[in-house]
Design a protein around this motif. Structure first.
Motif, mmCIF file in Angstrom:
data_model
loop_
_atom_site.group_PDB
_atom_site.id
_atom_site.type_symbol
_atom_site.label_atom_id
_atom_site.label_comp_id
_atom_site.label_asym_id
_atom_site.label_seq_id
_atom_site.Cartn_x
_atom_site.Cartn_y
_atom_site.Cartn_z
ATOM 1 N N GLY A 97 -1.254 -5.216 -0.832
ATOM 2 C CA GLY A 97 -0.983 -3.829 -0.683
ATOM 3 C C GLY A 97 -0.089 -3.041 -1.560
ATOM 4 N N ALA A 98 0.643 -3.749 -2.006
ATOM 5 C CA ALA A 98 1.318 -2.929 -3.409
ATOM 6 C C ALA A 98 0.401 -2.535 -4.528
ATOM 7 N N ALA A 99 -0.469 -3.584 -4.683
ATOM 8 C CA ALA A 99 -1.537 -3.326 -5.881
ATOM 9 C C ALA A 99 -2.376 -2.117 -5.315
ATOM 10 N N ALA A 100 -2.724 -2.015 -4.131
ATOM 11 C CA ALA A 100 -3.478 -0.701 -3.683
ATOM 12 C C ALA A 100 -2.620 0.248 -3.894
ATOM 13 N N GLY A 113 4.418 4.428 -3.939
ATOM 14 C CA GLY A 113 3.169 3.957 -3.812
ATOM 15 C C GLY A 113 3.135 2.480 -3.563
ATOM 16 N N ALA A 114 4.124 1.774 -4.212
ATOM 17 C CA ALA A 114 4.343 0.314 -4.039
ATOM 18 C C ALA A 114 5.005 -0.032 -2.854
ATOM 19 N N TRP A 115 6.209 0.781 -2.304
ATOM 20 C CA TRP A 115 6.527 0.620 -1.249
ATOM 21 C C TRP A 115 5.661 0.810 0.097
ATOM 22 N N LEU A 116 5.216 2.057 0.154
ATOM 23 C CA LEU A 116 4.385 2.273 1.401
ATOM 24 C C LEU A 116 3.114 1.563 1.402
#
Length: 144
Positions: free
Chosen positions: A70-73, A93-96
């Motif tokens: 999810g963090a990569a996305a 972006g990394a968090w959500l």
């Protein structure tokens, strides 16, 4: 007429040079990516320890992989590499990405997704992934 000095702390205006110093734009992108991975692994390890789960190494990766994906996305969706220490772009972006993507992947693979876990993950990942970026900004401002 006086021209305002150009802000040099914005990576969006900097080019990625192949021969840049280790702490240059490329080094900062790599450091932020590694920090995100390590902090997500720490989140998973703390959670597993809190619930007395077995499988120290493999268990942590089993718990962490949806959040890492999810963090990569999130990085891809926000082009976080342009300014990896940005709270608004890269941090959010990394968090959500890790939270939403992680929970979706957990649900799709039959892993537990309950409201208390979502709340804990929201707060924990927020503090971890936004926190070090906020500290970085504070230190950069104080150094001038």
């Amino acid at each position: 007429m006086r021209v305002a000095p150009r802000r040099t702390d914005r990576l969006e205006t900097m080019s990625l040079s192949k021969s840049g110093p280790a702490n240059g734009p490329r080094g900062l992108v790599a450091a932020a990516a590694v920090a995100d991975v390590v902090l997500i692994l720490v989140f998973a390890a703390i959670g597993r320890d809190a619930h007395a789960r077995d499988g120290i190494i493999t268990g942590v990766f089993l718990t962490a992989w949806p959040f890492l994906a999810g963090a990569a996305a999130g990085w891809l969706a926000t082009s976080a590499w342009r300014n990896p220490m940005s709270l608004r772009r890269a941090g959010t972006g990394a968090w959500l990405g890790s939270l939403i993507g992680g929970m979706l992947l957990r649900a799709l693979t039959g892993q537990t997704v309950v409201v208390p876990f979502i709340v804990v993950a929201l707060l924990s990942l927020g503090v971890l992934l936004m926190g070090y970026r906020a500290l970085y900004r504070i230190i950069r401002r104080r150094r001038g």
